[in-house]
Structure formats: structure tokens, C-alpha cells
Design a protein around this motif. Structure first.
Motif, PDB file in Angstrom:
ATOM      1  N   HIS A 296      -7.775   1.283   7.197  1.00 14.31           N
ATOM      2  CA  HIS A 296      -7.624   0.404   6.043  1.00 14.31           C
ATOM      3  C   HIS A 296      -6.483  -0.582   5.925  1.00 14.31           C
ATOM      4  O   HIS A 296      -6.788  -1.758   5.738  1.00 14.31           O
TER       5      HIS A 296
ATOM      6  N   LYS B 230     -17.768  -3.291  -1.469  1.00 13.46           N
ATOM      7  CA  LYS B 230     -16.988  -2.030  -1.473  1.00 13.46           C
ATOM      8  C   LYS B 230     -16.247  -1.761  -2.884  1.00 13.46           C
ATOM      9  O   LYS B 230     -15.908  -0.464  -3.042  1.00 13.46           O
TER      10      LYS B 230
ATOM     11  N   TRP C  46      -6.124   5.661   6.630  1.00 11.10           N
ATOM     12  CA  TRP C  46      -5.299   4.531   6.365  1.00 11.10           C
ATOM     13  C   TRP C  46      -5.009   3.727   7.099  1.00 11.10           C
ATOM     14  O   TRP C  46      -4.531   2.405   7.084  1.00 11.10           O
TER      15      TRP C  46
ATOM     16  N   ILE D 171     -10.232   6.718   0.682  1.00 15.06           N
ATOM     17  CA  ILE D 171      -9.817   5.990   1.904  1.00 15.06           C
ATOM     18  C   ILE D 171      -9.338   7.297   2.820  1.00 15.06           C
ATOM     19  O   ILE D 171      -8.205   8.021   2.454  1.00 15.06           O
TER      20      ILE D 171
ATOM     21  N   TYR E  68       0.936  -1.195  -0.060  1.00 19.78           N
ATOM     22  CA  TYR E  68      -0.162   0.096   0.023  1.00 19.78           C
ATOM     23  C   TYR E  68       0.959   1.137  -0.046  1.00 19.78           C
ATOM     24  O   TYR E  68       0.498   2.321  -0.629  1.00 19.78           O
TER      25      TYR E  68
ATOM     26  N   ARG F 104      -7.326  -3.567   8.128  1.00 19.43           N
ATOM     27  CA  ARG F 104      -8.282  -4.423   7.683  1.00 19.43           C
ATOM     28  C   ARG F 104      -7.843  -5.340   6.630  1.00 19.43           C
ATOM     29  O   ARG F 104      -8.179  -6.485   6.424  1.00 19.43           O
TER      30      ARG F 104
END
Length: 143
Positions: free
Chosen positions: A54, A79, A51, A48, A31, A57
């Protein structure tokens, strides 16, 4: 006799070397690269806001995908369906993921992650296309 979840997880860990530490390292680096990518960063940054949440997750998601840990519960298709993406976005996502996995992981771990990433990308692309009313034929890409 069918293996228990714990036995399956132990076998995957033994065969690939994948553990929660490696998953976290892969997710965070992947990411980080996405956030710097000209193609993917705009799609992610627009959607987003948090972060940290996220990334946590995604660590749970990849733990569930790679180790069958059951840590993730969610509906990724819902999503992703409204995203403004094409086959080119999925190609870029896979390219970044594969490069990151090959750089950070042993060959067996990288192969394990990449095989699952390819299935996820294909499934999401088909689902997004269907959501847009497009039925892709074998080999066709979302435009």
C-alpha cells in the motif's frame, strides 16, 4: 509553446523542492499517523493487509499527483466508493495530511501537496456520495 512533461516536472521540482525522497518521507509519515488515529485507523486497518504494498502504491500515486510523473496507474475512485466514511473522515484525513506536509515540507512544497490533497478529498467525497445515491449540493457534506 506547450511544455513537455519533463519540463513541467523540472519546473515543479525547482519551484517546490519536491522529489521522490520527500514524497516517500511524506507518505510514510502520513500513514504512520493514520495508523495511530482513532478516526481513520479502523477504516484503513480493516482493509489493508499488506502495508508495504500500500505504501509503495501511495508513493507512486503522490509522485503522479505532485510531479505528474505517471508512476501510478489505478482507479482510486473504485477503491474508495464502498468505504464507510463521512465528511468527518475526509476532514480528519485532510487535517492529518496538512499537518504532516507543513511539518516535513518547505512552505511551497506543503502548499503544492495540500492543494492537491484538498481536490482529491473533495472528488472522493463527491464520488462516494454519488455511489451511495446521494447528490451533494455545494457546501454539503457526506453524512
Amino acid at each position: 509553446m506547450q511544455k513537455t512533461r519533463e519540463e513541467q516536472i523540472a519546473e515543479i521540482r525547482q519551484r517546490t523542492g519536491i522529489d521522490e525522497v520527500l514524497i516517500r518521507e511524506l507518505v510514510f509519515e502520513f500513514y504512520r499517523r493514520i495508523r495511530q488515529d482513532d478516526v481513520l485507523a479502523p477504516v484503513f486497518e480493516e482493509r489493508i493487509a499488506d502495508w508495504d504494498t500500500h505504501l509503495e502504491r501511495m508513493c507512486a500515486f503522490w509522485s503522479s499527483v505532485a510531479l505528474m510523473s505517471g508512476q501510478y496507474s489505478g482507479q482510486p475512485m473504485q477503491k474508495h466508493q464502498p468505504l464507510p466514511v463521512t465528511g468527518a473522515h475526509f476532514d480528519r484525513w485532510l487535517s492529518l495530511f496538512e499537518t504532516t506536509a507543513k511539518e516535513l515540507c518547505s512552505p511551497p512544497a506543503a502548499a503544492h501537496f495540500i492543494e492537491r490533497a484538498q481536490r482529491i478529498a473533495e472528488s472522493l467525497e463527491l464520488g462516494i456520495a454519488a455511489h451511495k445515491g446521494v447528490m451533494l449540493k455545494r457546501g454539503e457534506r457526506l453524512q
